[in-house]
Design a protein around this motif. Structure first.
Motif, PDB file in Angstrom:
ATOM      1  N   THR A 150     143.758 -53.096 -54.142  1.00  0.00           N
ATOM      2  CA  THR A 150     144.109 -51.859 -53.543  1.00  0.00           C
ATOM      3  C   THR A 150     144.193 -50.656 -54.602  1.00  0.00           C
ATOM      4  OG1 THR A 150     146.415 -52.550 -54.110  1.00  0.00           O
ATOM      5  CG2 THR A 150     145.579 -53.469 -52.025  1.00  0.00           C
ATOM      6  N   THR A 151     144.418 -49.474 -53.998  1.00  0.00           N
ATOM      7  CA  THR A 151     144.384 -48.393 -54.951  1.00  0.00           C
ATOM      8  C   THR A 151     145.748 -48.525 -55.835  1.00  0.00           C
ATOM      9  OG1 THR A 151     143.188 -47.046 -53.399  1.00  0.00           O
ATOM     10  CG2 THR A 151     144.708 -45.799 -55.008  1.00  0.00           C
ATOM     11  N   PRO A 153     138.443 -48.713 -54.755  1.00  0.00           N
ATOM     12  CA  PRO A 153     140.046 -48.106 -54.778  1.00  0.00           C
ATOM     13  C   PRO A 153     139.645 -46.577 -55.013  1.00  0.00           C
ATOM     14  CG  PRO A 153     139.556 -49.261 -56.850  1.00  0.00           C
ATOM     15  CD  PRO A 153     138.470 -49.570 -55.951  1.00  0.00           C
TER      16      PRO A 153
END
Length: 380
Positions: free
Chosen positions: A95-96, A133
């Motif tokens: 995820t970012t 991301p």
């Protein structure tokens, strides 16, 4: 019907049937980029190809090749995966938030800005297409890190291994007259004259070289700044004896029936080539040396020759830096250095990193200041 709420309705003429909603297969597939030629109907889901499992399979050979070049196998990705496991996070696709938090982790370690940028780029590259991301938050952190950690901006360039350093290294390698010394001496001389990035040197095959009496002609498929192949003419230098050293190494290979394939190879203790050798760490290299091996050998012979640097790190890149520095100290032009080292024509590296420092090293404005109590005539 009074008070009833009409949620959705469409007026029709008496006796007219409402059109049936489109089925999933008949649903138009259009967006703002769809272009229809005269007579074409709207494309629908039914027009899409019906793929089978066979269309999704790759061959064993393709799978093996892709596995060998898997970006998730890089050092930064291995470290990132271990960090994710430690913190209960998913590494691929990440995820970012995970990506950003890992950047903060690297900054907390006090790494150089260039190192952090390299690591984060490799990690993002390793993510599947369409699932990479967002790096905007990481870049905000990096901008703040650059502002508040000036030392992290310092670039420690390799100590330039100029000829006065290179010659005793080659002589030390050859002192015991052993095949590994022949290989390393050839590798040192060639790396200096080739102004090689170590990965370029170890990726060469025997077939890429034509050894002549006074030069070596190299066919280079590509390098960091050129995607096209190049034919390079490397004239020998009396202090290098590059041709003699390369011929001795090639003759050692030929005596074992090796006249094609990797130019620089692993050797066993008795001097025979380790055919089929695969290193523990970089198995994808096979019989080709790893760039790190060249780095290790440069450090080893620098130390064995009793040499001392000025505090800058000793590495295989020092061969490239040393050759460029020697050229700069002997009035080679920016263009000549750029061509020799295969930098881009507009690169500022030759002038800023090699020419100016080399010229500055030759000048000492304080040499004009006379010694205290000694007249000009007495300085001699």
């Amino acid at each position: 019907m009074s008070g009833a709420e009409i949620v959705d309705a469409e007026l029709v003429e008496p006796g007219e049937l409402m059109p049936a909603p489109p089925t999933a297969a008949g649903r138009p597939l259009v967006d703002q980029h769809t272009v229809l030629f005269p007579g074409q109907d709207l494309p629908t889901a039914a027009d899409r190809p019906q793929y089978s499992k066979r269309d999704l399979d790759v061959s064993d050979e393709t799978a093996a090749r892709l596995q060998d070049t898997d970006p998730t196998g890089t050092g930064p990705m291995v470290a990132f995966t271990a960090w994710c496991a430690q913190h209960g996070r998913i590494p691929v696709p990440c995820t970012t938030a995970t990506y950003t938090d890992y950047a903060q982790h690297l900054m907390a370690r006090g790494l150089k800005v260039s190192t952090i940028k390299n690591y984060m780029s490799l990690i993002k590259t390793a993510m599947p297409a369409g699932k990479k991301p967002d790096n905007s938050l990481y870049l905000r952190l990096l901008a703040n890190y650059r502002k508040n950690n000036k030392r992290a901006l310092r670039v420690r360039r390799a100590f330039p291994i100029t000829l006065p350093y290179l010659i005793p290294m080659m002589e030390k390698a050859e002192a015991d007259n052993r095949p590994i010394g022949w290989r390393d001496a050839a590798m040192l001389a060639f790396g200096y004259r080739f102004l090689a990035r170590s990965v370029e040197e170890v990726n060469l095959d025997i077939e890429d070289l034509t050894v002549m009496d006074d030069r070596i002609v190299v066919w280079l498929l590509e390098d960091k700044t050129h995607n096209n192949d190049q034919t390079l003419i490397l004239h020998d230098h009396p202090d290098l004896d590059m041709v003699k050293r390369m011929r001795r190494w090639l003759e050692h290979l030929a005596a074992q029936g090796i006249t094609a394939g990797p130019l620089f190879r692993h050797l066993q203790k008795d001097g025979t080539v380790a055919v089929g050798h695969r290193e523990r760490v970089a198995t994808v290299r096979g019989e080709y040396l790893r760039p790190q091996t060249v780095n290790d050998r440069v450090k080893y012979w620098f130390s064995m020759a009793g040499l001392v640097s000025d505090g800058r790190p000793v590495s295989s890149h020092g061969l490239r830096a040393g050759a460029a520095t020697d050229l700069g100290m002997n009035d080679a032009t920016d263009q000549e250095i750029a061509e020799a080292g295969r930098w881009r024509p507009d690169s500022t590296i030759p002038r800023l990193v090699y020419v100016r420092p080399a010229q500055a090293a030759k000048r000492d404005p304080f040499a004009r200041v006379p010694r205290v109590g000694v007249g000009p005539a007495e300085e001699g």
